[in-house]
Scaffold this active site. Sequence first.
Site, PDB file in Angstrom:
ATOM      1  CG  ASN A   1       0.376 -15.498  -2.370  1.00 60.61           C
ATOM      2  OD1 ASN A   1      -0.391 -14.971  -1.373  1.00 60.61           O
ATOM      3  ND2 ASN A   1       0.689 -14.921  -3.230  1.00 60.61           N
TER       4      ASN A   1
ATOM      5  CG  ASP B   1      -0.687 -12.032  -1.560  1.00 59.70           C
ATOM      6  OD1 ASP B   1       0.320 -11.710  -0.587  1.00 59.70           O
ATOM      7  OD2 ASP B   1      -0.377 -11.837  -2.668  1.00 59.70           O
ATOM      8  CG  HIS B   2      -6.334 -14.267  -1.655  1.00 61.71           C
ATOM      9  ND1 HIS B   2      -6.385 -13.105  -2.108  1.00 61.71           N
ATOM     10  CD2 HIS B   2      -5.530 -14.893  -2.836  1.00 61.71           C
ATOM     11  CE1 HIS B   2      -6.143 -12.875  -3.590  1.00 61.71           C
ATOM     12  NE2 HIS B   2      -5.636 -14.272  -3.913  1.00 61.71           N
TER      13      HIS B   2
ATOM     14  NE  ARG C   1     -17.683  -6.675   7.497  1.00 66.13           N
ATOM     15  CZ  ARG C   1     -18.332  -7.194   8.597  1.00 66.13           C
ATOM     16  NH1 ARG C   1     -18.136  -7.099   9.841  1.00 66.13           N
ATOM     17  NH2 ARG C   1     -19.558  -7.872   8.187  1.00 66.13           N
TER      18      ARG C   1
ATOM     19  CG  HIS D   1       1.804  -9.165  -5.130  1.00 69.23           C
ATOM     20  ND1 HIS D   1       1.107  -9.453  -6.169  1.00 69.23           N
ATOM     21  CD2 HIS D   1       2.417  -8.034  -5.515  1.00 69.23           C
ATOM     22  CE1 HIS D   1       1.300  -8.435  -7.120  1.00 69.23           C
ATOM     23  NE2 HIS D   1       2.144  -7.564  -6.579  1.00 69.23           N
TER      24      HIS D   1
ATOM     25  NE  ARG E   1      -2.296  -7.489  -6.448  1.00 70.07           N
ATOM     26  CZ  ARG E   1      -2.203  -7.292  -8.027  1.00 70.07           C
ATOM     27  NH1 ARG E   1      -2.505  -6.051  -8.549  1.00 70.07           N
ATOM     28  NH2 ARG E   1      -2.551  -8.489  -8.728  1.00 70.07           N
TER      29      ARG E   1
ATOM     30  NE  ARG F   1      -5.555  -4.954  -5.948  1.00 67.74           N
ATOM     31  CZ  ARG F   1      -5.777  -5.490  -6.981  1.00 67.74           C
ATOM     32  NH1 ARG F   1      -6.132  -6.649  -7.187  1.00 67.74           N
ATOM     33  NH2 ARG F   1      -5.700  -4.869  -8.102  1.00 67.74           N
ATOM     34  CG  HIS F   2      -3.781  -8.544  -1.058  1.00 73.48           C
ATOM     35  ND1 HIS F   2      -2.386  -8.258  -1.337  1.00 73.48           N
ATOM     36  CD2 HIS F   2      -4.024  -9.148  -2.373  1.00 73.48           C
ATOM     37  CE1 HIS F   2      -2.034  -8.655  -2.379  1.00 73.48           C
ATOM     38  NE2 HIS F   2      -3.053  -9.332  -2.986  1.00 73.48           N
TER      39      HIS F   2
ATOM     40  CD  GLU G   1       3.921 -13.186  -5.764  1.00 77.30           C
ATOM     41  OE1 GLU G   1       2.718 -12.258  -5.953  1.00 77.30           O
ATOM     42  OE2 GLU G   1       3.824 -14.239  -5.781  1.00 77.30           O
TER      43      GLU G   1
ATOM     44  CB  THR H   1      -5.573 -12.514  -9.415  1.00 76.84           C
ATOM     45  OG1 THR H   1      -4.304 -13.114  -8.910  1.00 76.84           O
ATOM     46  CG2 THR H   1      -5.937 -13.298 -10.588  1.00 76.84           C
ATOM     47  CB  THR H   2      -0.441 -11.595 -11.088  1.00 81.74           C
ATOM     48  OG1 THR H   2      -0.509 -10.991  -9.710  1.00 81.74           O
ATOM     49  CG2 THR H   2       0.540 -11.135 -12.025  1.00 81.74           C
TER      50      THR H   2
ATOM     51  CD  GLU I   1       5.655 -17.978  -9.138  1.00 80.05           C
ATOM     52  OE1 GLU I   1       6.414 -17.201  -8.264  1.00 80.05           O
ATOM     53  OE2 GLU I   1       4.700 -18.274  -9.024  1.00 80.05           O
TER      54      GLU I   1
ATOM     55  CG  HIS J   1      -1.733 -17.155 -11.012  1.00 86.43           C
ATOM     56  ND1 HIS J   1      -2.972 -17.187 -11.236  1.00 86.43           N
ATOM     57  CD2 HIS J   1      -1.506 -16.143 -10.575  1.00 86.43           C
ATOM     58  CE1 HIS J   1      -3.860 -16.068 -10.990  1.00 86.43           C
ATOM     59  NE2 HIS J   1      -2.765 -15.404 -10.575  1.00 86.43           N
TER      60      HIS J   1
ATOM     61  N   GLY K   1      -1.478 -20.161  -3.302  1.00 91.41           N
ATOM     62  CA  GLY K   1      -2.157 -19.257  -2.285  1.00 91.41           C
ATOM     63  C   GLY K   1      -3.901 -19.362  -2.371  1.00 91.41           C
ATOM     64  CG  HIS K   2      -8.049 -18.131  -4.319  1.00 96.26           C
ATOM     65  ND1 HIS K   2      -8.982 -19.130  -4.684  1.00 96.26           N
ATOM     66  CD2 HIS K   2      -8.537 -17.159  -3.956  1.00 96.26           C
ATOM     67  CE1 HIS K   2     -10.138 -18.598  -4.540  1.00 96.26           C
ATOM     68  NE2 HIS K   2     -10.163 -17.365  -3.971  1.00 96.26           N
TER      69      HIS K   2
HETATM   70  N1  PXP Z   1       2.728 -16.665  -8.052  1.00 95.07           N
HETATM   71  C1  PXP Z   1       2.599 -15.353  -8.360  1.00 95.07           C
HETATM   72  C2  PXP Z   1       3.654 -14.636  -8.980  1.00 95.07           C
HETATM   73  C3  PXP Z   1       1.394 -14.833  -7.852  1.00 95.07           C
HETATM   74  O1  PXP Z   1       1.052 -13.403  -8.334  1.00 95.07           O
HETATM   75  C4  PXP Z   1       0.176 -15.340  -7.406  1.00 95.07           C
HETATM   76  C5  PXP Z   1      -0.961 -14.741  -6.975  1.00 95.07           C
HETATM   77  O2  PXP Z   1      -0.690 -13.818  -5.935  1.00 95.07           O
HETATM   78  C6  PXP Z   1       0.622 -16.692  -7.142  1.00 95.07           C
HETATM   79  C7  PXP Z   1       1.796 -17.475  -7.324  1.00 95.07           C
HETATM   80  C8  PXP Z   1      -0.517 -17.617  -6.120  1.00 95.07           C
HETATM   81  O3  PXP Z   1      -1.621 -17.866  -7.034  1.00 95.07           O
HETATM   82  P1  PXP Z   1      -2.789 -18.441  -6.165  1.00 95.07           P
HETATM   83  O4  PXP Z   1      -3.232 -17.465  -5.331  1.00 95.07           O
HETATM   84  O5  PXP Z   1      -3.822 -18.649  -7.577  1.00 95.07           O
HETATM   85  O6  PXP Z   1      -2.328 -19.716  -5.763  1.00 95.07           O
END
Ligand code: PXP
Length: 256
Positions: free
Chosen positions: A6, A8-9, A17, A42, A44, A48-49, A69, A99-100, A152, A192, A214-215
Amino acid sequence: MRLYINIDHVATVRQARRTDEPDPVRAAVLAELGGADGITIHLREDRRHINDRDVRLLAETVRTGINFELAAAAPMVDIALRLAPVQATLVPEKREEVTTEGGLDLASAPVRGAVGASLRRLEAAGVRTSLFIDPDPDALDRAAELGAHAVELHTGEYANASGDAEKAAELTRLANAAARGRERSLAVHAGHGLTYENVIPVAALPHIEELNIGHSVVSRAVLVGMERAVREMKEIVLAAPGRVPEPGRWLPPMGC
Ligand code: PXP
């Protein structure tokens, strides 16, 4: 086991910025080179990202597959249908959350209605569907009734559990949910809050065929890349034309 990354971050850092770096599209290429089996994003509703430009370019450049997502809302499903990802994962979305925070509340009739309508549209377009749910038996049964291909399992409570006993209890909950998913002919994914420290027991669970992380990966990428990034900037700064070395501030290049 498939590992979807993932990204997103990467976009979160860019949006801090409102500039054009780091680019999640480039990060996706590197994630694939590193062995990612797919790229998760994702989009959103508040953008936001990840934004619409990212989605458009990722659709053209990702070679593995996109797990998209989205909230179970008609305008988001419209975007998913244009994107035609390998997989769409419906997630709950609240504007104020960081976050979700939990899985889809499939006990709620309005949520089931919105999810069911979104699933039918995605299914008709040939998109594989997944529902992000808490690892609870009722949620699995309802996901199966709604006709999703996959679920999931939300691993956030496992990730946040404190102490060995609580962790073990959350792992058992995930194991039972995964088994129930397979009994209901659902493919089972998880994600997650998974990190380099806590992922092994989840990856070892039977029936789980895909992880979305992701994170933790983006966080580690910042650190493992920091040394090289600073060295490159330092080389540029030291090579500035006309720059006179300051006595006592010069360090020999590494490796001499
Ligand atoms: N799965 C879903 C459905 C999510 O919403 C997220 C966070 O965006 C993740 C997985 C990944 O989570 P993490 O960033 O904590 O690894």
